[in-house]
Design a protein around this motif. Structure first.
Motif, mmCIF file in Angstrom:
data_model
loop_
_atom_site.group_PDB
_atom_site.id
_atom_site.type_symbol
_atom_site.label_atom_id
_atom_site.label_comp_id
_atom_site.label_asym_id
_atom_site.label_seq_id
_atom_site.Cartn_x
_atom_site.Cartn_y
_atom_site.Cartn_z
ATOM 1 N N ASP A 1 0.871 -1.144 -0.217
ATOM 2 C CA ASP A 1 -0.111 -0.272 0.238
ATOM 3 C C ASP A 1 0.714 0.966 -0.119
ATOM 4 O OD1 ASP A 1 -2.251 2.130 1.033
ATOM 5 O OD2 ASP A 1 -3.449 1.283 2.041
ATOM 6 N N TYR B 1 3.495 10.367 3.013
ATOM 7 C CA TYR B 1 3.605 8.774 3.106
ATOM 8 C C TYR B 1 4.145 8.066 3.309
ATOM 9 C CZ TYR B 1 1.372 11.674 -1.604
ATOM 10 O OH TYR B 1 1.053 12.933 -2.241
ATOM 11 N N THR B 2 3.041 6.733 3.971
ATOM 12 C CA THR B 2 3.714 5.452 4.807
ATOM 13 C C THR B 2 3.450 4.385 4.011
ATOM 14 O OG1 THR B 2 3.570 7.380 6.776
ATOM 15 C CG2 THR B 2 3.663 4.755 6.164
ATOM 16 N N ALA B 3 4.382 3.773 3.739
ATOM 17 C CA ALA B 3 4.123 2.796 2.492
ATOM 18 C C ALA B 3 4.660 1.323 3.041
ATOM 19 C CB ALA B 3 4.881 2.188 1.307
ATOM 20 N N GLY C 1 3.867 15.681 0.099
ATOM 21 C CA GLY C 1 3.488 15.069 1.101
ATOM 22 C C GLY C 1 3.914 14.183 1.967
ATOM 23 N N TYR D 1 4.960 9.043 -7.115
ATOM 24 C CA TYR D 1 3.917 9.941 -6.015
ATOM 25 C C TYR D 1 4.282 10.751 -6.585
ATOM 26 C CZ TYR D 1 5.041 6.750 -2.247
ATOM 27 O OH TYR D 1 4.293 6.155 -1.821
ATOM 28 N N GLY E 1 0.489 4.023 0.426
ATOM 29 C CA GLY E 1 -0.053 5.626 0.942
ATOM 30 C C GLY E 1 -1.034 6.827 0.926
ATOM 31 N N ASP E 2 -0.872 6.052 -0.701
ATOM 32 C CA ASP E 2 -1.440 7.430 -1.918
ATOM 33 C C ASP E 2 -2.659 6.879 -2.015
ATOM 34 O OD1 ASP E 2 -0.881 5.643 -3.353
ATOM 35 O OD2 ASP E 2 0.417 7.866 -4.397
#
Length: 86
Positions: free
Chosen positions: A41, A76-78, A74, A70, A43-44
């Motif tokens: 995932d 983001y957490t993958a 921003g 991306y 995160g976006d």
């Protein structure tokens, strides 16, 4: 299912200005029961199946790699998740 004792999940680069293409490395062998897979995932709002590492005889010779771009700046957490399909 993790190959050797290497880092299981990493990303590079870890920062930059959008659009930013990031390479995700996973050390996941494809030698596992068929109903188990792994998903990243990003995160976006998007995700995809994690690539298996090249692993003759269940020994990774390099990482599995996914790339993602991306589009907006921003934080983001993958996340790498194990998925079991009953």
């Amino acid at each position: 299912m993790w190959c050797q004792n290497r880092e299981q999940f990493s990303a590079a680069p870890t920062r930059g200005i959008a659009p930013l293409t990031v390479t995700f490395n996973t050390w996941l062998s494809g030698f596992r029961v068929p109903n188990i897979s792994y998903t990243i995932d990003f995160g976006d709002g998007s995700s995809e199946r994690a690539a298996d590492c090249p692993a003759p005889a269940d020994a990774c010779t390099g990482p599995g790699q996914n790339t993602h771009t991306y589009q907006k700046d921003g934080l983001y957490t993958a996340t790498l998740s194990r998925v079991t399909d009953p």
